[in-house]
Design a protein around this motif. Structure first.
Motif, PDB file in Angstrom:
ATOM      1  N   GLU A 165       1.270   8.756  -7.313  1.00  0.00           N
ATOM      2  CA  GLU A 165       1.969   9.894  -6.710  1.00  0.00           C
ATOM      3  C   GLU A 165       3.191   9.428  -5.911  1.00  0.00           C
ATOM      4  O   GLU A 165       4.162  10.172  -5.762  1.00  0.00           O
ATOM      5  CB  GLU A 165       1.012  10.678  -5.813  1.00  0.00           C
ATOM      6  CG  GLU A 165      -0.069  11.420  -6.605  1.00  0.00           C
ATOM      7  CD  GLU A 165      -1.126  12.046  -5.722  1.00  0.00           C
ATOM      8  OE1 GLU A 165      -1.119  11.762  -4.498  1.00  0.00           O
ATOM      9  OE2 GLU A 165      -1.974  12.802  -6.246  1.00  0.00           O
ATOM     10  N   ALA A 166       3.149   8.162  -5.449  1.00  0.00           N
ATOM     11  CA  ALA A 166       4.278   7.598  -4.703  1.00  0.00           C
ATOM     12  C   ALA A 166       5.309   6.947  -5.617  1.00  0.00           C
ATOM     13  O   ALA A 166       6.302   6.403  -5.129  1.00  0.00           O
ATOM     14  CB  ALA A 166       3.772   6.571  -3.691  1.00  0.00           C
ATOM     15  N   GLY A 167       5.069   6.985  -6.925  1.00  0.00           N
ATOM     16  CA  GLY A 167       6.067   6.511  -7.866  1.00  0.00           C
ATOM     17  C   GLY A 167       5.716   5.285  -8.679  1.00  0.00           C
ATOM     18  O   GLY A 167       6.514   4.849  -9.509  1.00  0.00           O
ATOM     19  N   VAL A 168       4.548   4.710  -8.466  1.00  0.00           N
ATOM     20  CA  VAL A 168       4.155   3.515  -9.222  1.00  0.00           C
ATOM     21  C   VAL A 168       3.670   3.914 -10.612  1.00  0.00           C
ATOM     22  O   VAL A 168       2.889   4.854 -10.769  1.00  0.00           O
ATOM     23  CB  VAL A 168       3.047   2.737  -8.489  1.00  0.00           C
ATOM     24  CG1 VAL A 168       2.576   1.546  -9.330  1.00  0.00           C
ATOM     25  CG2 VAL A 168       3.539   2.269  -7.127  1.00  0.00           C
ATOM     26  N   THR A 169       4.124   3.185 -11.622  1.00  0.00           N
ATOM     27  CA  THR A 169       3.664   3.473 -12.986  1.00  0.00           C
ATOM     28  C   THR A 169       3.099   2.249 -13.700  1.00  0.00           C
ATOM     29  O   THR A 169       2.559   2.370 -14.802  1.00  0.00           O
ATOM     30  CB  THR A 169       4.806   4.058 -13.849  1.00  0.00           C
ATOM     31  OG1 THR A 169       5.932   3.176 -13.812  1.00  0.00           O
ATOM     32  CG2 THR A 169       5.205   5.436 -13.351  1.00  0.00           C
ATOM     33  N   LEU A 170       3.219   1.057 -13.094  1.00  0.00           N
ATOM     34  CA  LEU A 170       2.661  -0.145 -13.716  1.00  0.00           C
ATOM     35  C   LEU A 170       1.633  -0.755 -12.770  1.00  0.00           C
ATOM     36  O   LEU A 170       1.951  -1.098 -11.631  1.00  0.00           O
ATOM     37  CB  LEU A 170       3.766  -1.160 -14.028  1.00  0.00           C
ATOM     38  CG  LEU A 170       3.326  -2.525 -14.561  1.00  0.00           C
ATOM     39  CD1 LEU A 170       2.433  -2.401 -15.787  1.00  0.00           C
ATOM     40  CD2 LEU A 170       4.550  -3.400 -14.866  1.00  0.00           C
ATOM     41  N   PHE A 171       0.401  -0.871 -13.265  1.00  0.00           N
ATOM     42  CA  PHE A 171      -0.704  -1.411 -12.488  1.00  0.00           C
ATOM     43  C   PHE A 171      -1.294  -2.597 -13.246  1.00  0.00           C
ATOM     44  O   PHE A 171      -1.597  -2.480 -14.438  1.00  0.00           O
ATOM     45  CB  PHE A 171      -1.795  -0.350 -12.284  1.00  0.00           C
ATOM     46  CG  PHE A 171      -1.344   0.856 -11.521  1.00  0.00           C
ATOM     47  CD1 PHE A 171      -1.555   0.959 -10.149  1.00  0.00           C
ATOM     48  CD2 PHE A 171      -0.705   1.909 -12.161  1.00  0.00           C
ATOM     49  CE1 PHE A 171      -1.136   2.080  -9.451  1.00  0.00           C
ATOM     50  CE2 PHE A 171      -0.285   3.040 -11.469  1.00  0.00           C
ATOM     51  CZ  PHE A 171      -0.502   3.122 -10.100  1.00  0.00           C
ATOM     52  N   ASP A 210       0.854  -1.178   0.000  1.00  0.00           N
ATOM     53  CA  ASP A 210       0.000   0.000   0.000  1.00  0.00           C
ATOM     54  C   ASP A 210       0.898   1.238   0.000  1.00  0.00           C
ATOM     55  O   ASP A 210       2.128   1.134  -0.011  1.00  0.00           O
ATOM     56  CB  ASP A 210      -0.959  -0.008   1.190  1.00  0.00           C
ATOM     57  CG  ASP A 210      -0.231  -0.098   2.543  1.00  0.00           C
ATOM     58  OD1 ASP A 210       0.970   0.275   2.620  1.00  0.00           O
ATOM     59  OD2 ASP A 210      -0.858  -0.537   3.520  1.00  0.00           O
ATOM     60  N   VAL A 211       0.290   2.413   0.024  1.00  0.00           N
ATOM     61  CA  VAL A 211       1.079   3.646  -0.114  1.00  0.00           C
ATOM     62  C   VAL A 211       2.085   3.802   1.022  1.00  0.00           C
ATOM     63  O   VAL A 211       3.255   4.113   0.782  1.00  0.00           O
ATOM     64  CB  VAL A 211       0.144   4.871  -0.185  1.00  0.00           C
ATOM     65  CG1 VAL A 211       0.964   6.156  -0.178  1.00  0.00           C
ATOM     66  CG2 VAL A 211      -0.723   4.811  -1.422  1.00  0.00           C
ATOM     67  N   ALA A 212       1.644   3.585   2.247  1.00  0.00           N
ATOM     68  CA  ALA A 212       2.539   3.770   3.386  1.00  0.00           C
ATOM     69  C   ALA A 212       3.706   2.786   3.338  1.00  0.00           C
ATOM     70  O   ALA A 212       4.866   3.156   3.542  1.00  0.00           O
ATOM     71  CB  ALA A 212       1.771   3.610   4.691  1.00  0.00           C
TER      72      ALA A 212
END
Length: 264
Positions: free
Chosen positions: A225-231, A183-185
């Motif tokens: 926003e936290a840097g992930v670009t592949l989902f 998760d984001v945290a």
């Protein structure tokens, strides 16, 4: 390093009694506009009926390489504990050629004990499986450099997992893409750990693409926003409903800067 958002679909090769259902799902996914089509490297279903229908990973990837024209493809992820690393490198090189340079080599330490037990592999412990993965990565990269002909491209390596001491060290050393379920945290903390490993091995952590499972638009926004670009959206048989995949593609197209600039 700025990257566009990419959407993958994991067509889980379970509960499809007829391979034609998977073949059709591949066509529909490529037509829908996904960037990557993944399967997984297991021998039995992970959800639903444990005795349900299931197909093998790498022979399927070779078929997908012939069937598709545009998408990248790969396993999310290959089980490192039951694949000879030199042979795996050769398989990857071959699928890379069949696809015209569209393979992603996804690999991890392995975790599903039934895969090992029923096929006669030693399951070991998380520690021994990661030690084996470390040895395998060195052999894979060495073999890729020896094969004739060589791969069409420098095959991107995706490593899955979130272990901070061993897995992220391997990500820093070998991976072009890091896939996690964070998760984001959690991602923020692990990004710092990965950066420390990257500095220790003398590589730029920003070259490593961050990848997670699709968790919906709001979660995707925060993760991006936290840097992930592949989902990647996971979809199971027998129906392979791509409704959520299309939602993810719509969000991608709204999010990517080039798309937004074109709409301005």
């Amino acid at each position: 390093m700025s990257r566009p958002v990419r959407i993958g679909v994991q067509l889980q090769p379970q509960h499809a009694p007829d391979y034609g259902l998977i073949r059709d799902a591949v066509l529909r996914a490529e037509d829908a506009g996904v960037d990557i089509i993944f399967n997984w490297d297991h021998f039995f279903p992970l959800t639903g009926d444990p005795a349900g229908a299931h197909f093998e990973c790498w022979t399927m990837l070779a078929a997908w390489a012939e069937q598709t024209e545009r998408v990248e493809l790969g396993a999310l992820v290959t089980g490192g504990g039951y694949r000879n690393p030199d042979l795996l490198a050769d398989m990857a090189r071959t699928v890379d050629h069949i696809s015209g340079g569209r393979l992603i080599l996804g690999i991890g330490g392995g975790w599903f004990e039934r895969d090992y037990d029923e096929y006669g592999y030693e399951f070991g412990t998380p520690g021994t499986r990661l030690t084996l993965l470390k040895e395998s990565m060195a052999r894979i990269t060495a073999r890729l450099g020896k094969l004739n002909p060589p791969p069409v491209r420098d095959i991107p390596i995706l490593i899955g997992g979130g272990g901070e001491r061993k897995t992220l060290r391997l990500v820093a050393e070998y991976a072009d893409i890091w896939h996690s379920f964070a998760d984001v945290a959690t991602l923020g903390h692990k990004n710092k750990v990965l950066a420390e490993h990257a500095a220790a091995v003398g590589t730029d952590q920003s070259r490593i693409e961050r990848s997670v499972q699709w968790q919906g638009r709001e979660e995707a926004k925060a993760l991006h926003e936290a840097g992930v670009t592949l989902f990647t959206v996971g979809v199971s048989g027998p129906g392979y409903d791509l409704t959520e995949v299309r939602r993810a593609i719509e969000w991608r197209d709204e999010t990517n800067p080039a798309v937004l600039e074109g709409l301005a």
